[in-house]
Design a protein around this motif. Structure first.
Motif, short mmCIF file in Angstrom:
data_model
loop_
_atom_site.label_atom_id
_atom_site.label_comp_id
_atom_site.label_asym_id
_atom_site.label_seq_id
_atom_site.Cartn_x
_atom_site.Cartn_y
_atom_site.Cartn_z
N ASN A 1 1.69 -7.15 -5.65
CA ASN A 1 2.36 -6.69 -6.74
C ASN A 1 3.78 -7.09 -6.95
N ARG B 1 -7.33 -6.21 -3.32
CA ARG B 1 -6.41 -6.99 -3.85
C ARG B 1 -6.34 -8.73 -3.73
N LYS C 1 -0.41 -1.72 -1.65
CA LYS C 1 -0.24 -2.32 -3.14
C LYS C 1 1.10 -2.02 -3.33
N ASP D 1 -9.81 -3.38 0.60
CA ASP D 1 -8.64 -3.75 0.44
C ASP D 1 -9.10 -4.68 -0.70
N GLU E 1 -3.00 2.27 -1.57
CA GLU E 1 -1.99 2.61 -2.45
C GLU E 1 -0.61 1.96 -1.90
N ASN F 1 3.36 -4.19 -1.04
CA ASN F 1 3.08 -5.68 -0.78
C ASN F 1 2.82 -5.90 0.73
#
Length: 487
Positions: A256, A252, A295, A250, A292, A298
């Motif tokens: 988002n 991130r 993301k 992950d 997905e 959140n």
């Protein structure tokens, strides 16, 4: 409605189709269906502020089948030619008719020229004649990559820009909306706000959440300063307790865009089950699915195989609001209110140039106030708000703003529910009492802009986003009154 207000309606509604006019008031739909086509057009024109006899006259002249935009433009031509009933009114000269007439003439000429030329300034080809008011027939305004605005904290250089003379100085204004709007929307918004170039900014440069927004304003861009202390700009810096559970796949670094809703418990359970029933590390297919969903919604890692939505308190922190700012209402309403709000640090950076200009405080007209993002930004900058007129339709949001105001401010808060209730006469009366507005700020609803709205992504023609046109209407009145007060 005062003379100035009627003139604004001539300009802002001069090319609205019949569909746009009927979409705002569903309660009248059944009544209008029983009316003749002629009566419908008369009703529409009267609702915009025209006299009934004037409406009937223009329909007789142009024909019953003429589109509403043709009828309104015909009245515009009459005003420009000096044949309007304004000039037949004995009181019109005392109301400043000569100024209004020349204003209509200039703005209408400018608008007609824009319809004829191509859209090169906005990066596109020729516009279709008779294009929609929401800009769907215009080319898209190119978005910068990255969305770093005119400058960021720490930049040594700032972008120089030339503003139209009529846009410079008091009253300052600041308008915000989502950057990724439908085709042509930002070109249209810019055309109604003095053709000022939007400043597109992603809030990931100010916090740990991506929030791509466009801002049109007449504020200086030099000598900006950020709020101190600087907020954390990555997920792990903002929420270090999640790092121990965060899987390496992950990747991130930022959340988002904050949404108005959140993931269901059924989804988080499906993710837990998918991870618990596979090998470690998961297969590429499982990794892709989980990544997905995390993301999109959140989601944060709160345990082995466990993800959860951001709590309202965590969203308040990301957006720069005080702790528990929205506490006391339902979780659903908290997510909705926060999802529609400003990112305080981003807005405060832009507004920071006002600090030295107004050391004794300022008067603010806050349109579409929401939960008070603009007011909190000014407060954090140390700018005293002597008077704030807050216009917000949501009773829940008004309750949140009022509670914060009573606990933190010594100035006067005037609350109004509906932007449609702001008339020119009321504005002038209020402005003369308080000494005018130093800042007009707001972000109209983005409901019909966002990609998540799959059914009603109608741009500026949408039922909610159409309210944008009240921003330039009110701003134009404010600037006109300020000119008269200063002369």
């Amino acid at each position: 409605m005062g003379t100035t207000g009627r003139i604004h309606y001539l300009i802002f509604f001069s090319h609205i189709s019949d569909d746009h006019l009927s979409s705002d008031d569903s309660d009248d739909e059944g009544f209008l269906q029983e009316m003749s086509p002629r009566d419908k057009k008369v009703e529409s024109l009267v609702s915009m502020g025209f006299r009934e006899d004037e409406a009937k006259m223009v329909i007789t002249r142009c024909g019953q089948d003429a589109d509403i935009s043709v009828l309104v433009e015909s009245i515009c031509r009459s005003v420009a030619a000096g044949a309007s009933y304004y000039e037949r009114d004995a009181n019109s000269k005392e109301a400043g008719l000569d100024y209004c007439g020349s204003s209509v003439r200039r703005k209408r000429t400018k608008f007609m020229e824009k319809k004829k030329i191509n859209g090169k300034r906005f990066g596109g080809g020729a516009r279709e004649s008779g294009g929609s008011i929401d800009g769907r027939h215009e080319e898209s305004m190119p978005l910068p990559n990255p969305m770093a605005g005119f400058n960021l904290p720490g930049d040594r250089m700032s972008m120089d820009r030339l503003l139209p003379k009529e846009a410079i100085g008091r009253s300052f204004f600041y308008y915000e909306n989502v950057a990724l709007a439908p085709k042509g929307v930002w070109a249209t918004i810019s055309s109604f706000l003095y053709d000022i170039q939007p400043e597109f900014v992603d809030s990931k440069f100010f916090c740990a959440a991506t929030r791509k927004r466009g801002y049109i304003h007449n504020l200086p861009t030099a000598n900006r300063s950020p709020l101190i202390p600087l907020p954390p700009k990555t997920i792990h810096d903002a929420f270090p307790c999640t790092k121990q559970w965060w899987p390496s796949w992950d990747t991130r670094r930022h959340f988002n865009c904050i949404q108005t809703c959140t993931a269901s418990s059924a989804l988080t359970e499906r993710i837990r089950a998918a991870l618990a029933n596979c090998e470690d590390p998961p297969s590429p297919e499982v990794q892709k699915y989980v990544f997905e969903q995390c993301k999109k919604w959140n989601l944060v890692w709160v345990g082995r195989y466990r993800v959860a939505p951001l709590e309202p308190e965590e969203i308040e922190f990301l957006l720069g609001f005080p702790k528990d700012h929205t506490r006391g209402i339902s979780r659903t309403e908290r997510y909705k209110s926060l999802g529609n709000s400003f990112q305080v640090h981003t807005v405060a950076y832009h507004l920071s140039v006002l600090r030295e200009m107004f050391p004794d405080g300022m008067n603010v007209l806050s349109l579409f106030s929401g939960i008070g993002g603009a007011e909190i930004a000014l407060h954090k900058l140390g700018i005293h708000m002597k008077t704030v007129v807050s216009v917000e339709i949501s009773k829940v949001n008004r309750t949140i703003l009022k509670a914060w105001w009573d606990q933190t401010q010594s100035g006067t808060l005037i609350e109004i529910a509906d932007v449609k209730d702001i008339t020119d006469d009321w504005l002038e009366s209020t402005m003369r009492k308080i000494g005018g507005f130093d800042l007009v700020i707001g972000g109209s609803p983005c409901n019909n802009f966002t990609g998540s709205n799959r059914y009603h992504r109608d741009g500026l023609a949408g039922e909610h986003s159409f309210l944008f046109y009240h921003f330039p209407r009110i701003l134009g009145c404010v600037k006109s009154v300020m000119q008269r007060m200063q002369s």
